[in-house]
Write a protein that holds these residues in place. Structure first.
Motif, PDB file in Angstrom:
ATOM      1  N   THR A   1      12.154  53.068  72.274  1.00  0.00           N
ATOM      2  CA  THR A   1      11.311  51.791  72.096  1.00  0.00           C
ATOM      3  C   THR A   1      11.525  50.702  71.445  1.00  0.00           C
ATOM      4  O   THR A   1      11.851  49.555  70.934  1.00  0.00           O
ATOM      5  N   LEU A   2      10.318  51.196  69.993  1.00  0.00           N
ATOM      6  CA  LEU A   2      10.808  51.068  68.675  1.00  0.00           C
ATOM      7  C   LEU A   2      12.327  50.538  68.440  1.00  0.00           C
ATOM      8  O   LEU A   2      12.858  49.720  67.631  1.00  0.00           O
ATOM      9  N   TYR A   3      12.740  51.664  68.477  1.00  0.00           N
ATOM     10  CA  TYR A   3      14.418  51.315  67.918  1.00  0.00           C
ATOM     11  C   TYR A   3      15.786  50.605  68.299  1.00  0.00           C
ATOM     12  O   TYR A   3      15.984  49.810  68.107  1.00  0.00           O
ATOM     13  N   VAL A   4      14.891  50.234  70.026  1.00  0.00           N
ATOM     14  CA  VAL A   4      16.309  49.191  70.310  1.00  0.00           C
ATOM     15  C   VAL A   4      15.459  48.482  70.451  1.00  0.00           C
ATOM     16  O   VAL A   4      16.113  47.423  70.023  1.00  0.00           O
ATOM     17  N   SER A   5      14.366  48.119  70.085  1.00  0.00           N
ATOM     18  CA  SER A   5      13.958  46.739  70.009  1.00  0.00           C
ATOM     19  C   SER A   5      14.120  46.304  68.886  1.00  0.00           C
ATOM     20  O   SER A   5      14.763  44.832  68.398  1.00  0.00           O
TER      21      SER A   5
ATOM     22  N   LEU B   1       2.098  54.296  71.524  1.00  0.00           N
ATOM     23  CA  LEU B   1       1.727  54.879  70.334  1.00  0.00           C
ATOM     24  C   LEU B   1      -0.139  54.848  70.487  1.00  0.00           C
ATOM     25  O   LEU B   1      -0.452  56.488  69.983  1.00  0.00           O
ATOM     26  N   MET B   2      -0.676  54.142  70.692  1.00  0.00           N
ATOM     27  CA  MET B   2      -2.021  54.662  71.326  1.00  0.00           C
ATOM     28  C   MET B   2      -2.113  55.710  72.103  1.00  0.00           C
ATOM     29  O   MET B   2      -2.830  56.757  71.195  1.00  0.00           O
TER      30      MET B   2
ATOM     31  N   GLN C   1       8.516  39.143  62.371  1.00  0.00           N
ATOM     32  CA  GLN C   1       9.425  38.542  62.831  1.00  0.00           C
ATOM     33  C   GLN C   1       9.462  37.949  63.675  1.00  0.00           C
ATOM     34  O   GLN C   1      10.011  36.770  64.413  1.00  0.00           O
ATOM     35  N   ASN C   2       9.384  39.145  64.741  1.00  0.00           N
ATOM     36  CA  ASN C   2      10.271  39.272  66.094  1.00  0.00           C
ATOM     37  C   ASN C   2       9.242  39.766  67.468  1.00  0.00           C
ATOM     38  O   ASN C   2       9.402  40.597  67.834  1.00  0.00           O
ATOM     39  N   PRO C   3       7.540  38.742  67.375  1.00  0.00           N
ATOM     40  CA  PRO C   3       6.779  39.383  67.911  1.00  0.00           C
ATOM     41  C   PRO C   3       7.251  39.345  69.215  1.00  0.00           C
ATOM     42  O   PRO C   3       6.353  39.538  70.616  1.00  0.00           O
ATOM     43  N   ASP C   4       7.971  38.787  69.813  1.00  0.00           N
ATOM     44  CA  ASP C   4       8.449  38.443  70.883  1.00  0.00           C
ATOM     45  C   ASP C   4       9.379  39.741  71.707  1.00  0.00           C
ATOM     46  O   ASP C   4       9.511  39.360  72.981  1.00  0.00           O
ATOM     47  N   ALA C   5       9.847  41.129  71.261  1.00  0.00           N
ATOM     48  CA  ALA C   5      10.215  41.471  71.565  1.00  0.00           C
ATOM     49  C   ALA C   5      10.100  42.134  73.503  1.00  0.00           C
ATOM     50  O   ALA C   5       8.614  42.900  73.335  1.00  0.00           O
ATOM     51  N   PRO C   6      10.528  42.400  74.471  1.00  0.00           N
ATOM     52  CA  PRO C   6      10.282  43.160  75.182  1.00  0.00           C
ATOM     53  C   PRO C   6       9.393  44.150  75.736  1.00  0.00           C
ATOM     54  O   PRO C   6       8.260  44.184  76.235  1.00  0.00           O
ATOM     55  N   LEU C   7       9.783  45.495  75.089  1.00  0.00           N
ATOM     56  CA  LEU C   7       9.229  46.106  74.745  1.00  0.00           C
ATOM     57  C   LEU C   7       8.444  46.474  73.397  1.00  0.00           C
ATOM     58  O   LEU C   7       7.356  48.027  73.480  1.00  0.00           O
ATOM     59  N   LEU C   8       8.219  45.574  72.932  1.00  0.00           N
ATOM     60  CA  LEU C   8       6.922  46.074  72.070  1.00  0.00           C
ATOM     61  C   LEU C   8       5.129  46.495  72.697  1.00  0.00           C
ATOM     62  O   LEU C   8       4.500  47.368  72.299  1.00  0.00           O
ATOM     63  N   THR C   9       4.843  45.595  73.986  1.00  0.00           N
ATOM     64  CA  THR C   9       3.597  45.500  74.094  1.00  0.00           C
ATOM     65  C   THR C   9       3.879  47.890  74.557  1.00  0.00           C
ATOM     66  O   THR C   9       2.773  48.363  74.571  1.00  0.00           O
TER      67      THR C   9
END
Lengths: 498, 496
Positions: B180-184, B213-214, B199-207
């Motif tokens: 997911t991180l690589y995609v984003s 990871l948690m 820089q881009n905290p709004d990537a859809p998959l970030l959450t």
């Protein structure tokens, strides 16, 4: 390294010697411990010689950075509040260690190591002037006492040991939080610096006061925090009870005088009536429960709750007589109930029972012992001419004139006085049942009187029982300077409040 | 110069390969492993010292490609500190294994696997790349699984299975997080990721990535509710191994949480931190109470790890400089204490008539094992945070940071939790050393495991209790460093 550090850590020399002497006989080990304790007492007399009476502040200071990053110092000092406690510690220790000569036969080496470690911890508690250092010594005293009760105690020793440990730990955690809070607001753990900078935490001082007060109240113990005490006292070996009653409980009352009063004066004034009420409850409750005991050791244990109620009442009278009386009464209680526990130990060693009904007429078999016991009993109940009277009288005087206890402080005095009467009742009744009357239990006929060692210990107790009773002024003058300044400090708070 | 950061990983790795050739001489294999780990500790200490002196991390780019294209190994203060801590404990673990009577330490693969475990753990702490973290963790998991499966304990295989499957789940989470991180963001380099996420905290998959990871790190550190495999695993593993698992290996998740909150997701940290506090407090109580209820010393210590990790998580969760420093001190001290305690439990089991650390077996054995008693008691004090041990310093610093952060309620809960620690450690001590033996006719075995390793660890625990300054300074410096993720990013990506 100054004299105070030397004094505090001096018993460690004995500990090392005990550890090294792998092949020594038990008697040799006992002598090492005894001579260490005597030498430590001698050193405390040297400290007394160097101590200047009348000086209010700390003396013989030993101070350097310890953990710089956190503002923690190694800071030792002595003043009028601690000097008597230090002398009491080394004195009681010097008597408690030889009193175990016959009583302890297993794991002798470990026993004396723990006794000497306990002495280090107690001296550190009374001399540390940095709160962090104080806390370390405070906690450290738990460990040797835990072992003394848990290994060499009576039947229920394991239970009593863990109860003692947990109770005190629970209390001291609250104190730790208080210490940390002040460390954060003032960037130091040094007591004198915290006192001069107490304005920084004045807004939450009621909470801090409670944190410290609960830790100390458990140690004293003040009603209703007392329930560990009868177990610990009864299960501990004789010398353990002597030290527990003689010194460890005084760590609580000392804590109130050393920390609560100067650090949180407004809170002290505010809480004074409440604590005085608990002290009165303790005085009367302890006396009544003592009255009902069938076990001599338990009786003496509960009587401590009653006697320490007086000390607490004295402290929270917040005036000169009250606090000086409290400190002196702390010493007196140390000597008298130390002696009483020793007396119980002498009987127990020969008869292996502490039931009052097993005894009676002991005077006929042990006249010297019984006569000396009578003096100790009278001292404990506060007969004029003996030490207990001086302390209790001064405290009652202090409480009578206490501005901190509201408009009619005499009510407190009146209730406390009933405690004196009750003490006379339960102590004399105990004495009557154990020592007087016909010697009708055949098991008691073979009781032998004191041997020379026991006699020496009893006479040492006797010396101070009479000395303090007849000429207390020397003892008061030791603490006068410091206590007067403390009282003046609180007095200004009282005035400001009015 | 930059190759220095490779040494802590390469030395145990090559050592493991060479150790395989010594298969026929398990004794020499052990001595070799000791030498390898000793060298690794020296190299890691030198690395940490260099990093502290220069104030700059040592970065190595794989294949000569600069980050974010090449694979980066980053030796910063945090990674270096945890790597050194782990290797010191692993070195003492080897000492214990050398003196152990267990059959499994004679197993030809034991020492090579032990070194592979070291490689995996060290690599995970030092890698600057999320995919490599996955690789090193897998190495760790495989070594740990086999080391447990060969245990003398009959439940070893079962525990190993459980661990392997739960680790597969963790691996799946981590891999998905990678994906997911690589995609984003198109990168897996930690520094690069951190920069791009900021820089881009709004990537859809970030959450989603954060959640994955948690979950990964929760499994790694056995945080409630992902803890269920841990007590079995730590109880059944051979002593030398379980002393590593419950002390340093569980710190992988702690490391992960620190990187998440101070580097990758600085903007999003608040939510993670709140979660960590809640999970930590639950862990403290759940672990503490469970430890009180156990019937086996090793299992008690395993549950205790749950509680102790809880304390650390709360420290990370508060997220103040003081609390992070406290969490780091706690992490290091707990590793030393827990390793020592587990070794002592194993020592007792090795002397008992039946090889077990169950209270039913070890109760009353203590009378004949006085030295172990002294060590166990000091360890118990340290675990409960009583002076003059290092455990007190940890607890003090942690409470201090909590009071400073005005988290009085949580500090109060932690204080209660620390009383639970005192209860279970003292109860264990009393049972083993004070209570009479259940069946007095059963004799102790004349010889068992050696006490050198736990004695050295307890010595360290006392030393760090009285002379806490160096560790505190180091963790303070680490905390200052963690407070500047921009410096990490610049150091790895070079100029920016």
């Amino acid at each position: 390294m100054g004299i105070l550090s030397l004094l505090t850590f001096f018993p460690l020399i004995g500990v090392v010697a005990l550890l090294i002497m792998r092949k020594a006989s038990d008697n040799a080990l006992k002598w090492v411990a005894i001579s260490t304790a005597i030498a430590t007492f001698g050193m405390s007399l040297v400290v007394l010689g160097q101590f200047e009476t009348g000086v209010a502040g700390l003396q013989l200071i030993d101070r350097f950075e310890w953990i710089e990053a956190w503002g923690i110092e190694y800071h030792m000092g002595i003043d009028g509040i601690s000097i008597l406690m230090v002398l009491l510690t080394t004195f009681i220790m010097m008597l408690a260690i030889p009193s175990s000569w016959n009583a302890i036969s297993s794991q002798v080496r470990q026993y004396y190591i723990f006794m000497l470690l306990l002495e280090v911890g107690m001296l550190g508690v009374f001399l540390a002037q940095d709160l962090f250092l104080f806390y370390i010594f405070w906690e450290f005293t738990l460990v040797p006492m835990y072992f003394l009760i848990g290994i060499w105690g009576g039947k229920n020793r394991v239970y009593a040991a863990i109860k003692f440990f947990l109770y005190t730990m629970a209390g001291s955690l609250l104190m730790l939080l208080g210490i940390l809070y002040m460390g954060i607001t003032n960037d130091t753990f040094s007591l004198p610096d915290l006192i001069s900078g107490r304005a920084a935490f004045a807004d939450v001082q009621n909470w801090l006061f409670l944190g410290f007060a609960i830790a100390f109240a458990i140690k004293v113990p003040i009603f209703p925090f007392h329930s560990w005490l009868p177990d610990a006292h009864t299960e501990a070996p004789t010398a353990g009870s002597v030290i527990l009653a003689g010194v460890l409980l005084k760590m609580g009352t000392y804590g109130f005088i050393r920390f609560n009063l100067p650090l949180f004066p407004e809170a002290s004034v505010e809480f004074a009536p409440a604590i005085a009420v608990l002290a009165i409850i303790g005085i009367i409750y302890g006396a009544i429960v003592s009255f009902a005991q069938k076990d001599v050791k338990k009786l003496v244990a509960y009587s401590s709750i009653s006697h320490l109620g007086f000390v607490m009442l004295g402290i929270f009278s917040l005036n000169n007589q009250g606090i000086q009386g409290a400190i002196l009464q702390g010493v007196n209680h140390g000597i008298s109930s130390g002696a009483l526990f020793f007396i119980v130990g002498v009987l127990y060693e020969q008869r292996h029972t502490r039931e009052i009904k097993e005894y009676g007429g002991v005077w006929k078999a042990m006249p010297v012992f019984s006569a000396l016991t009578l003096i100790v009993t009278l001292s404990s109940m506060g007969l004029p001419g003996l030490n207990g009277f001086v302390g209790e009288f001064t405290i009652l005087l202090g409480s009578m004139g206490a501005e901190s206890l509201g408009a009619s402080p005499w009510i407190f005095t009146a209730f406390a006085t009933t405690g004196v009467i009750l003490a006379a009742v339960y102590l004399l009744w105990m004495f009557q049942r154990v020592f007087m009357g016909p010697l009708d239990n055949p098991a008691n006929e073979k009781l032998r009187d004191l041997n020379s060692g026991e006699l020496a210990i009893m006479l040492s107790f006797m010396l101070f029982i009479i000395w303090i009773g007849v000429a207390p002024s020397g003892f008061f003058s030791l603490m006068d300077g410091t206590v007067s300044k403390l009282v003046a400090d609180i007095g200004s708070v009282l005035l400001a409040g009015q | 110069m930059n190759h220095l950061v490779l040494l802590p990983i390469l030395i145990p790795f090559l050592g493991a390969v060479i150790a395989l050739f010594l298969m026929r001489a398990p004794r020499w294999q052990g001595v070799w492993t000791l030498g390898v780990l000793g060298t690794a500790v020296t190299a890691t200490s030198y690395l940490l010292w260099t990093v502290q002196q220069t104030g700059e991390p040592v970065v190595y780019y794989g294949g000569g490609w600069m980050a974010p294209f090449g694979i980066a190994i980053v030796g910063d203060l945090l990674g270096g500190l945890l790597a050194l801590m782990s290797q010191v404990v692993l070195l003492l673990g080897t000492v214990y294994a050398l003196g152990a009577k267990d059959k499994n330490v004679r197993y030809p693969g034991f020492y090579p696997l032990f070194l592979m475990l070291t490689t995996g753990l060290t690599g995970a702490f030092l890698t600057g790349d999320l995919f490599n973290l996955f690789v090193f963790t897998e190495l760790l998991v495989i070594s740990g699984t086999v080391l447990t499966a060969i245990s003398d304990d009959k439940y070893g295989a079962e525990a190993a299975y459980k661990y392997f499957y739960i680790s597969l789940l963790a691996a799946a989470f981590l891999l998905l997080a990678n994906g997911t991180l690589y995609v984003s963001y198109g990168t897996l380099n930690l520094a690069d990721l951190a920069e791009r996420i900021a820089q881009n905290p709004d990537a859809p998959l970030l959450t989603t990535s954060i959640a994955l990871l948690m979950a990964t790190f929760m499994i790694k550190s056995a945080v409630f509710p992902f803890h269920f495999w841990q007590p079995d695993f730590h109880t059944a593993a051979p002593t030398a191994v379980s002393a590593m698992l419950s002390s340093v290996v569980v710190k992988l998740g702690v490391y992960g949480f620190l990187r998440m909150t101070t580097l990758l997701f600085v903007e999003q940290a608040a939510l993670i931190q709140t979660l960590l506090i809640v999970l930590g407090v639950i862990g403290i109580f759940f672990g503490g109470l469970s430890a009180i209820g156990t019937h086996n010393v090793k299992r008690m210590l395993a549950y205790s790890t749950l509680a102790q990790i809880g304390f650390i998580l709360v420290g990370i969760g508060w997220g103040t400089p003081l609390s992070i420093a406290a969490a780091l001190v706690f992490t290091v001290n707990h590793s030393l204490i827990k390793a020592a305690m587990l070794m002592l439990a194993g020592f007792m089991a090795s002397r008992a008539s039946v090889k077990s650390a169950a209270f039913a077996v070890v109760t009353g054995l203590g009378k004949q094992l006085p030295v172990a008693g002294v060590l166990f008691f000091v360890g118990a004090l340290a675990l409960a945070g009583i002076p003059p041990t290092s455990g007190f310093i940890s607890k003090m610093l942690l409470f201090n940071s909590g009071v400073e952060a005005t988290q009085i309620v949580v500090v109060g809960l932690m204080a209660v939790g620390s009383l639970a620690t005192l209860i279970y450690t003292m109860r264990a001590f009393q049972r083993i050393w004070w209570e009479p033996q259940v069946d007095a006719t059963i004799k102790l075995k004349p010889a068992g495991d050696k006490l050198i390793a736990p004695a050295l660890l307890i010595g360290l625990v006392l030393l760090l209790g009285i002379w806490a300054e160096p560790l505190i300074q180091l963790t303070d410096a680490t905390t200052v460093w963690l407070g500047r993720p921009d410096l990490y990013i610049t150091a790895v990506l070079g100029g920016g």
